[in-house]
Design a protein around this motif. Sequence first.
Motif, PDB file in Angstrom:
ATOM      1  N   GLY A 167      57.868  50.219  27.756  1.00 15.65           N
ATOM      2  CA  GLY A 167      58.434  48.879  27.838  1.00 15.65           C
ATOM      3  C   GLY A 167      58.834  48.581  29.276  1.00 15.65           C
ATOM      4  N   TYR A 168      58.505  47.365  29.717  1.00 19.39           N
ATOM      5  CA  TYR A 168      58.831  46.931  31.080  1.00 19.39           C
ATOM      6  C   TYR A 168      59.606  45.622  31.020  1.00 19.39           C
ATOM      7  CZ  TYR A 168      55.134  50.166  32.522  1.00 19.39           C
ATOM      8  OH  TYR A 168      54.352  51.279  32.718  1.00 19.39           O
ATOM      9  N   ALA A 169      60.620  45.502  31.862  1.00 16.40           N
ATOM     10  CA  ALA A 169      61.359  44.250  32.032  1.00 16.40           C
ATOM     11  C   ALA A 169      61.334  43.929  33.518  1.00 16.40           C
ATOM     12  CB  ALA A 169      62.791  44.390  31.534  1.00 16.40           C
ATOM     13  N   GLY A 170      60.723  42.820  33.853  1.00 13.34           N
ATOM     14  CA  GLY A 170      60.615  42.458  35.261  1.00 13.34           C
ATOM     15  C   GLY A 170      59.876  43.504  36.072  1.00 13.34           C
ATOM     16  N   GLY A 171      58.916  44.186  35.456  1.00 17.61           N
ATOM     17  CA  GLY A 171      58.149  45.207  36.147  1.00 17.61           C
ATOM     18  C   GLY A 171      58.804  46.572  36.162  1.00 17.61           C
ATOM     19  N   GLU A 172      60.062  46.665  35.729  1.00 16.14           N
ATOM     20  CA  GLU A 172      60.791  47.933  35.708  1.00 16.14           C
ATOM     21  C   GLU A 172      60.622  48.601  34.345  1.00 16.14           C
ATOM     22  OE1 GLU A 172      65.416  49.543  35.513  1.00 16.14           O
ATOM     23  OE2 GLU A 172      65.034  47.422  35.799  1.00 16.14           O
ATOM     24  N   PRO A 173      60.249  49.891  34.309  1.00 19.93           N
ATOM     25  CA  PRO A 173      60.159  50.572  33.015  1.00 19.93           C
ATOM     26  C   PRO A 173      61.553  50.784  32.427  1.00 19.93           C
ATOM     27  CG  PRO A 173      59.746  52.122  34.797  1.00 19.93           C
ATOM     28  CD  PRO A 173      59.893  50.768  35.425  1.00 19.93           C
TER      29      PRO A 173
END
Length: 177
Positions: free
Chosen positions: A60-66
């Motif tokens: 899962g990524y949020a704003g490109g961050e895992p």
Amino acid sequence: MTGDVVLRRYGHEDLGEIRQTLLDVHTDAYREQLGDEFVQRFPWFVDHWGGHPGFACVVGYAGGEPVGFAYGAPAASGREWWREHLAEPPVDASTFSVSELMVRPRWRKTGTAHRLHEALLEGRPEALAVLLVDPGHPKVEALYGRWGYRRVGFRQPFPDSPTYAVMVRDLRVPAVS
């Protein structure tokens, strides 16, 4: 917050691309326990599971961050973690072993773990899913129970590992939230 998480699927051939991501999430998730020798063996587990041709992983990524991941692989017939705990194996004993479900602390209690878990199991051809959970974390075990798992016994997979509860879920039964 969970709606902001984009899920991406990976397989055995992608391990080189995602290996460091898995290690980074693990370091963040286990920051308080990094001195534990068993926790330090996580890179070995990533390579072991990722080396399986049937390895499946969802990150899962949020704003490109895992923010978290779940991974596992089909169990070899006759070597399923649940087998020694059931007197009568089911007619279809095909099993997917969920090895890891890990979410960074900031993303816990947002529904992200459930989304990762369900995405990992979505469309699996196996009849069962199995996982190990530390019985010292009864809230985690209860959470898996709400997701359709049931405890069938206990297992210490390695001499230096904790003893875990073995939990099995029928994948032919619709998932519960």
